[in-house]
Design a protein around this motif. Sequence first.
Motif, short mmCIF file in Angstrom:
data_model
loop_
_atom_site.label_atom_id
_atom_site.label_comp_id
_atom_site.label_asym_id
_atom_site.label_seq_id
_atom_site.Cartn_x
_atom_site.Cartn_y
_atom_site.Cartn_z
N GLU A 176 17.26 -2.47 11.83
CA GLU A 176 16.78 -3.63 11.09
C GLU A 176 17.10 -3.60 9.57
O GLU A 176 17.60 -4.48 9.00
N LEU A 177 16.94 -2.20 8.95
CA LEU A 177 16.98 -2.07 7.67
C LEU A 177 17.95 -1.26 7.19
O LEU A 177 19.19 -1.55 7.29
N HIS A 178 17.55 0.14 6.95
CA HIS A 178 18.78 1.25 6.53
C HIS A 178 17.91 2.54 6.62
O HIS A 178 16.52 2.38 6.13
N PRO A 179 18.60 3.46 7.18
CA PRO A 179 18.01 4.71 7.33
C PRO A 179 17.41 5.50 6.20
O PRO A 179 16.21 6.04 6.22
N ARG A 180 17.81 5.22 4.85
CA ARG A 180 17.27 5.51 3.81
C ARG A 180 15.85 5.10 3.48
O ARG A 180 15.30 5.40 2.54
N VAL A 181 15.66 3.91 3.88
CA VAL A 181 13.94 3.53 3.70
C VAL A 181 13.27 3.85 4.71
O VAL A 181 11.95 3.25 4.93
N PHE A 182 13.49 4.98 5.54
CA PHE A 182 12.42 5.26 6.47
C PHE A 182 11.07 5.83 5.90
O PHE A 182 10.17 5.38 6.30
N ASN A 183 11.28 6.38 5.04
CA ASN A 183 10.09 6.90 4.35
C ASN A 183 9.10 5.82 3.82
O ASN A 183 7.84 5.78 3.62
N VAL A 184 9.94 4.81 3.21
CA VAL A 184 9.00 3.52 2.83
C VAL A 184 8.40 2.75 3.71
O VAL A 184 7.20 2.26 3.74
N GLU A 186 15.08 -4.81 -2.98
CA GLU A 186 14.65 -6.05 -1.74
C GLU A 186 14.39 -5.23 -0.68
O GLU A 186 13.58 -5.42 0.33
N LEU A 187 15.54 -4.20 0.02
CA LEU A 187 15.31 -3.46 0.95
C LEU A 187 14.05 -2.66 0.95
O LEU A 187 13.35 -2.63 1.90
N ASN A 188 13.74 -1.98 -0.18
CA ASN A 188 12.40 -1.16 -0.01
C ASN A 188 11.24 -1.92 0.11
O ASN A 188 10.28 -1.63 0.61
N HIS A 189 11.09 -3.20 -0.75
CA HIS A 189 10.03 -4.09 -0.40
C HIS A 189 9.93 -4.59 1.20
O HIS A 189 8.83 -4.60 1.62
N LYS A 190 11.29 -4.95 1.74
CA LYS A 190 11.13 -5.35 3.28
C LYS A 190 10.62 -4.19 3.91
O LYS A 190 9.68 -4.51 5.02
N ALA A 191 11.06 -2.98 3.59
CA ALA A 191 10.76 -1.92 4.48
C ALA A 191 9.00 -1.59 4.19
O ALA A 191 8.38 -1.10 5.20
N LEU A 192 8.63 -1.61 2.83
CA LEU A 192 7.26 -1.59 2.81
C LEU A 192 6.42 -2.63 3.75
O LEU A 192 5.38 -2.24 4.40
N GLU A 193 6.70 -3.77 3.61
CA GLU A 193 6.20 -4.80 4.44
C GLU A 193 6.44 -4.67 6.11
O GLU A 193 5.48 -4.79 6.73
N ARG A 194 7.36 -3.94 6.36
CA ARG A 194 7.63 -4.02 7.66
C ARG A 194 6.83 -2.88 8.32
O ARG A 194 6.24 -2.98 9.23
N GLY A 195 6.79 -1.72 7.34
CA GLY A 195 5.76 -0.86 7.74
C GLY A 195 4.18 -1.08 7.88
O GLY A 195 3.61 -0.91 8.65
N ILE A 196 3.90 -2.10 6.87
CA ILE A 196 2.65 -2.44 7.25
C ILE A 196 2.30 -3.38 8.46
O ILE A 196 1.28 -3.07 9.27
#
Length: 188
Positions: free
Chosen positions: A125-133, A171-181
């Motif tokens: 959905e996002l990018h492997p780089r934002v796994f930790n986010v 935007e990618l990092n913010h999406k990753a944060l919200e997706r994790g939540i």
Amino acid sequence: MAKGSKIAIAGEGGQGVQSVAMIISEAAYEEGKEALYIPNFGVEQRGGVSVAYVQISDEPIGSPKFKTGDIVVALSDRAVKRTQKYVGPQTLFVYDADIEGIEEDLPKNARKILAIPAIEVAKNELHPRVFNVIIMGAVIGATGVVSVEKAKEALEKKLGYKFEQDPKLRELNHKALERGIQLVQELL
């Protein structure tokens, strides 16, 4: 959030465990909370399990050590084994659903065990780089230790120089944060 949260996040070197712990601690500090972050890289010089211990509280933190975490996150098979000793009857244990062959190693005494598909979401959905986010979002979603706004501000403080070079990363990092939540809250 209760009086305080004790968080242990563990994974392999390069998974961004320490970065996430620093960002969560920074966000808590900016919210006016007591925040303590202790990195641990294991006894191996290379290739060891990296563990980050974070405590966040509304009151002064008495000791940097804790026996059991309120939330323990394991991002690899070795991290699952390594973090068992920090799990108690009140611990929420979170691991990535893509980790295979760990069924026997999952803690038996946790309050609840959640398998979240963070690697799959990062890849598809996002990018492997934002796994930790995504993992950072899961911790925040499960504990409420910091607000989403402060978490985004802390991300900006840590990664702002990268966001300046490529605004799509913000935007990618913010999406990753919200997706994790979202991922963790769907399972709670």
